[in-house]
Design a protein around this motif. Sequence first.
Motif, PDB file in Angstrom:
ATOM      1  N   MET A 179     -16.631 -30.880  44.874  1.00 36.82           N
ATOM      2  CA  MET A 179     -16.448 -32.313  45.050  1.00 36.82           C
ATOM      3  C   MET A 179     -17.791 -33.003  44.879  1.00 36.82           C
ATOM      4  O   MET A 179     -18.759 -32.674  45.563  1.00 36.82           O
ATOM      5  CB  MET A 179     -15.885 -32.650  46.432  1.00 36.82           C
ATOM      6  CG  MET A 179     -15.778 -34.170  46.673  1.00 36.82           C
ATOM      7  SD  MET A 179     -15.438 -34.603  48.400  1.00 36.82           S
ATOM      8  CE  MET A 179     -13.780 -33.922  48.585  1.00 36.82           C
ATOM      9  N   LEU A 180     -17.854 -33.961  43.960  1.00 37.77           N
ATOM     10  CA  LEU A 180     -19.007 -34.839  43.861  1.00 37.77           C
ATOM     11  C   LEU A 180     -18.741 -36.064  44.738  1.00 37.77           C
ATOM     12  O   LEU A 180     -17.723 -36.729  44.582  1.00 37.77           O
ATOM     13  CB  LEU A 180     -19.240 -35.278  42.418  1.00 37.77           C
ATOM     14  CG  LEU A 180     -19.621 -34.193  41.413  1.00 37.77           C
ATOM     15  CD1 LEU A 180     -19.791 -34.807  40.026  1.00 37.77           C
ATOM     16  CD2 LEU A 180     -20.892 -33.480  41.828  1.00 37.77           C
ATOM     17  N   TYR A 181     -19.688 -36.349  45.656  1.00 35.76           N
ATOM     18  CA  TYR A 181     -19.533 -37.494  46.546  1.00 35.76           C
ATOM     19  C   TYR A 181     -20.664 -38.491  46.291  1.00 35.76           C
ATOM     20  O   TYR A 181     -21.841 -38.109  46.199  1.00 35.76           O
ATOM     21  CB  TYR A 181     -19.556 -37.065  48.021  1.00 35.76           C
ATOM     22  CG  TYR A 181     -19.228 -38.219  48.937  1.00 35.76           C
ATOM     23  CD1 TYR A 181     -17.899 -38.527  49.251  1.00 35.76           C
ATOM     24  CD2 TYR A 181     -20.237 -39.033  49.454  1.00 35.76           C
ATOM     25  CE1 TYR A 181     -17.598 -39.611  50.063  1.00 35.76           C
ATOM     26  CE2 TYR A 181     -19.937 -40.120  50.259  1.00 35.76           C
ATOM     27  CZ  TYR A 181     -18.609 -40.405  50.558  1.00 35.76           C
ATOM     28  OH  TYR A 181     -18.308 -41.494  51.345  1.00 35.76           O
ATOM     29  N   PHE A 182     -20.291 -39.792  46.207  1.00 35.79           N
ATOM     30  CA  PHE A 182     -21.232 -40.853  45.880  1.00 35.79           C
ATOM     31  C   PHE A 182     -21.303 -41.854  47.035  1.00 35.79           C
ATOM     32  O   PHE A 182     -20.288 -42.455  47.414  1.00 35.79           O
ATOM     33  CB  PHE A 182     -20.802 -41.558  44.587  1.00 35.79           C
ATOM     34  CG  PHE A 182     -20.685 -40.618  43.414  1.00 35.79           C
ATOM     35  CD1 PHE A 182     -21.795 -40.282  42.660  1.00 35.79           C
ATOM     36  CD2 PHE A 182     -19.464 -40.030  43.103  1.00 35.79           C
ATOM     37  CE1 PHE A 182     -21.688 -39.395  41.599  1.00 35.79           C
ATOM     38  CE2 PHE A 182     -19.340 -39.147  42.035  1.00 35.79           C
ATOM     39  CZ  PHE A 182     -20.471 -38.832  41.285  1.00 35.79           C
ATOM     40  N   HIS A 183     -22.509 -42.027  47.570  1.00 31.19           N
ATOM     41  CA  HIS A 183     -22.708 -42.887  48.731  1.00 31.19           C
ATOM     42  C   HIS A 183     -22.487 -44.365  48.394  1.00 31.19           C
ATOM     43  O   HIS A 183     -22.484 -44.775  47.231  1.00 31.19           O
ATOM     44  CB  HIS A 183     -24.114 -42.692  49.297  1.00 31.19           C
ATOM     45  CG  HIS A 183     -25.220 -43.093  48.348  1.00 31.19           C
ATOM     46  ND1 HIS A 183     -25.570 -44.404  48.108  1.00 31.19           N
ATOM     47  CD2 HIS A 183     -26.060 -42.344  47.580  1.00 31.19           C
ATOM     48  CE1 HIS A 183     -26.563 -44.461  47.245  1.00 31.19           C
ATOM     49  NE2 HIS A 183     -26.881 -43.220  46.901  1.00 31.19           N
ATOM     50  N   GLY A 184     -22.340 -45.165  49.447  1.00 33.70           N
ATOM     51  CA  GLY A 184     -22.232 -46.601  49.282  1.00 33.70           C
ATOM     52  C   GLY A 184     -23.590 -47.263  49.209  1.00 33.70           C
ATOM     53  O   GLY A 184     -24.623 -46.614  49.120  1.00 33.70           O
ATOM     54  N   GLY A 185     -23.567 -48.616  49.254  1.00 34.22           N
ATOM     55  CA  GLY A 185     -24.817 -49.365  49.190  1.00 34.22           C
ATOM     56  C   GLY A 185     -24.817 -50.483  48.176  1.00 34.22           C
ATOM     57  O   GLY A 185     -25.869 -51.068  47.898  1.00 34.22           O
TER      58      GLY A 185
ATOM     59  N   VAL B 163     -24.496 -36.966  45.598  1.00 32.91           N
ATOM     60  CA  VAL B 163     -25.317 -37.332  44.440  1.00 32.91           C
ATOM     61  C   VAL B 163     -26.175 -38.550  44.767  1.00 32.91           C
ATOM     62  O   VAL B 163     -25.647 -39.620  45.086  1.00 32.91           O
ATOM     63  CB  VAL B 163     -24.438 -37.622  43.210  1.00 32.91           C
ATOM     64  CG1 VAL B 163     -25.306 -37.960  41.993  1.00 32.91           C
ATOM     65  CG2 VAL B 163     -23.534 -36.430  42.905  1.00 32.91           C
ATOM     66  N   GLY B 164     -27.487 -38.408  44.662  1.00 31.31           N
ATOM     67  CA  GLY B 164     -28.403 -39.523  44.883  1.00 31.31           C
ATOM     68  C   GLY B 164     -28.686 -40.256  43.584  1.00 31.31           C
ATOM     69  O   GLY B 164     -29.775 -40.159  43.017  1.00 31.31           O
ATOM     70  N   TYR B 165     -27.712 -41.011  43.118  1.00 29.57           N
ATOM     71  CA  TYR B 165     -27.786 -41.676  41.813  1.00 29.57           C
ATOM     72  C   TYR B 165     -28.829 -42.805  41.812  1.00 29.57           C
ATOM     73  O   TYR B 165     -29.251 -43.313  42.855  1.00 29.57           O
ATOM     74  CB  TYR B 165     -26.413 -42.221  41.432  1.00 29.57           C
ATOM     75  CG  TYR B 165     -25.787 -43.136  42.465  1.00 29.57           C
ATOM     76  CD1 TYR B 165     -26.060 -44.505  42.483  1.00 29.57           C
ATOM     77  CD2 TYR B 165     -24.927 -42.637  43.439  1.00 29.57           C
ATOM     78  CE1 TYR B 165     -25.496 -45.344  43.428  1.00 29.57           C
ATOM     79  CE2 TYR B 165     -24.356 -43.466  44.397  1.00 29.57           C
ATOM     80  CZ  TYR B 165     -24.644 -44.824  44.377  1.00 29.57           C
ATOM     81  OH  TYR B 165     -24.083 -45.652  45.323  1.00 29.57           O
ATOM     82  N   SER B 166     -29.237 -43.218  40.628  1.00 32.00           N
ATOM     83  CA  SER B 166     -30.232 -44.273  40.467  1.00 32.00           C
ATOM     84  C   SER B 166     -29.690 -45.620  40.933  1.00 32.00           C
ATOM     85  O   SER B 166     -28.492 -45.906  40.788  1.00 32.00           O
ATOM     86  CB  SER B 166     -30.654 -44.378  38.999  1.00 32.00           C
ATOM     87  OG  SER B 166     -31.221 -43.168  38.548  1.00 32.00           O
TER      88      SER B 166
END
Length: 281
Positions: free
Chosen positions: A50-56, A84-87
Amino acid sequence: MRTTHSRGISAGSPWGTDPLEINEVRIAGYESNIPLRLYRRAGVRSLPVMLYFHGGAFVSGSLDDAEFAARYFAEHLSVLVISVGYSLAPKHPFPAALEDAYRAARWVDGSGRAIGGDGKRLLVAGHCAGGHIANGLAFVARDRGDVGIAAQALFSPMLDPSMTCLADERQVASDITPRQCLASYRAYLPQASQRLHPYAAPLESRRLAGLPPAFIATARNDVLHVEAETYAARLIGAGVPTQVMRYSNATHERIAYDPQALQDAARFFERHLEPRAVTIG
């Protein structure tokens, strides 16, 4: 170039009996290296991922903000969770975050055995802007054809840069405002034409067929719940198996920590997983 270091094994969890192995990796992203944080129960391999993407809201957030949900899924499902700490915008506008997500998916596909996961069985989930990115990755995977996603879960996702489906701010006690949404979209999508791109504006898309099954969690006290529920209806109309749930006591920010929403998402994912995990030792 990738570097890896261990964050150790937790002494236990508030939800399960098995400790978690937690490690961090940095991989090449679209414009710069991005961090990944991996969660899995000790001694289990060949797990779906599972790839999980944080909010913000595209402009803030970190792996630490995803910690609660990532741990929950790792402890309640037989999956390897990769946060995942995306840009972030405005330094890295569209499509940087989405392309980071795609590179993470491709990395999983190529490195699955080494990290104890099965990159051919991929799930995606995210909150707020992370929900937008998870859903955008589902579009990219469908269209490019080299990544397969079995199911997606979106928690209070941001889906409509045109902001045509907002709830009445006077009627909901939302902890995100239309003004904040507008500023975030302008940071992530600085060009007006980008705000109509189907990967950035799924409500504008006329090609929803072929997307993976979706679980969409909305909050009563969130100005964004109308657009998410509208999108769910359009997915259903396009033949995409979709479950949408509104949580009456949740807010936009808190829904990613809501026990019932997380439990419902876990049950949704269970229905789309094959029991092929292997325990070693």
